[in-house]
Design an enzyme around this catalytic site. Sequence first.
Site, PDB file in Angstrom:
ATOM      1  N   GLU A   4      10.384  26.331   0.860  1.00 13.66           N
ATOM      2  CA  GLU A   4      10.625  25.843   2.224  1.00 13.66           C
ATOM      3  C   GLU A   4       9.773  26.566   3.260  1.00 13.66           C
ATOM      4  O   GLU A   4      10.199  26.812   4.383  1.00 13.66           O
ATOM      5  CB  GLU A   4      12.112  25.960   2.574  1.00 13.66           C
ATOM      6  CG  GLU A   4      13.019  25.176   1.638  1.00 13.66           C
ATOM      7  CD  GLU A   4      14.503  25.375   1.927  1.00 13.66           C
ATOM      8  OE1 GLU A   4      14.843  25.972   2.969  1.00 13.66           O
ATOM      9  OE2 GLU A   4      15.328  24.946   1.095  1.00 13.66           O
ATOM     10  N   GLU A  59      16.912  21.423  -4.478  1.00 11.47           N
ATOM     11  CA  GLU A  59      18.180  21.797  -3.840  1.00 11.47           C
ATOM     12  C   GLU A  59      18.703  20.568  -3.112  1.00 11.47           C
ATOM     13  O   GLU A  59      17.921  19.789  -2.574  1.00 11.47           O
ATOM     14  CB  GLU A  59      18.012  22.883  -2.769  1.00 11.47           C
ATOM     15  CG  GLU A  59      17.696  24.262  -3.215  1.00 11.47           C
ATOM     16  CD  GLU A  59      17.580  25.201  -2.007  1.00 11.47           C
ATOM     17  OE1 GLU A  59      18.226  24.957  -0.968  1.00 11.47           O
ATOM     18  OE2 GLU A  59      16.833  26.191  -2.115  1.00 11.47           O
TER      19      GLU A  59
END
Length: 453
Positions: free
Chosen positions: A293, A384
Amino acid sequence: MLLIEKSWWAIFIVLLACGKGNGGTDVVDLAKPVFVAATITNGAEDVAAGEQTIVLTYDQNVTLPNAAGITLNGETVGKASAAFKELRVVVDLQRATSYTLIVPANSIKGPGGLGADEVQLSFRTRGTIDTEIATALVTQNPSAQAKNVYDFLRSSFGEKVLSGAMANVNWNTHEAEWVHQHTGKYPALNCFDFIHLYASPVNWIDYSNTQIVENWWNAGGVVAAMWHWNVPKSSGNLDYAFYTQETNFDVSQAIINGTAENAIIQADLEKIADYLLLLKAKNIPVIWRPLHEAAGKWFWWGAKGADSYRALWRLMFNTFKEKGLNNLIWVWTSETEDEAWYPGDEYVDIIGCDLYNKTTATDVIAVFDNIRETYPNKILALSEFGNAAALQAQWSGGATWSWVMPWYDYERTASTTGSAFQQQTHQHADIAYWKAMLASDKVITRDEVPNLK
């Protein structure tokens, strides 16, 4: 007086019939409604799959007395409604399929009761990109087990999806045990986290104790790992953090030899490489997802932009190469529209994506398609997720992830004993979600993973 009153009534009736009563506002429109436009144009060939609401706009307010006549490829549409000038039709579209939506004549009515002409919309949903997934790992001379895992993921991609569970914080299989407790099945993949590298080895966390990972691998499970990389909050500080807002650690300095930041980075890379080498010695391959991320910039490794980030990724890759780590399958996490952050095809095996609060399959499918088009030669994973659309709806719309993994719920699985562990609610994916997911013949559980040793 009676004559005057009759004259006024006559004028009012004429105005009403012309639709000019009430200060010029339309009262009754005796013309039939005319179709103006639709959110999916006739002839479109790149429509997203999944649940869609097609909105048809008319030139006046409309009603839908009977929706039964509206069809999609000859089948009656289950959900349709009209309000103001819009007809809204809800449809579930499959990937790479041609469709014709028909709104029959007179099924749509205007304020005056006249029916609209028939409307036909023909379109096609976008299909699978016909490209070949890379056959070789980016690691030179990969271990036999790493090749086995990658070949399994490659052969399954688009056909099956692995179920995955995230360790509760760091070095356990608590979430996987919770799923098994309530469904009777183990997820196929368990992801561990080296988040407390700076502290290990201590009595509460010791990454040199690989027994929990060995147990998972020997039971037939796939092993993944990530690293919430904690660094000192400030120079000489014994408190650690990984969020950008909690540390002044500068990644742009960390990639420069001779800096204090670089010394910290190099020491950490040596330390974690040694822990990963312990798994190599046990012939355990690891799906390795570091520096995730980054484009969000909320972690320090992304705080200074794409150039510093790519340099850090390559520094890690080359350090591990020099250490002889050949049991890793490298996963880079895309935030979409972040190609500048991509380390390069020669450093990445799989593209991951982390999604939260994407409750409609259409939104998830749009993300999948975006990444698929950008990285057509890579396997894609929902690395995720939390509070996401049902997997069945994602899959039927073409979001054919290699594996999917809900994030952990700390309160639910911090301990495998006690009342919290017995409950079926969950912050990111409850047992009802898991049961629906595991009911699909597309989903692989641990007992269905072939021998990858």
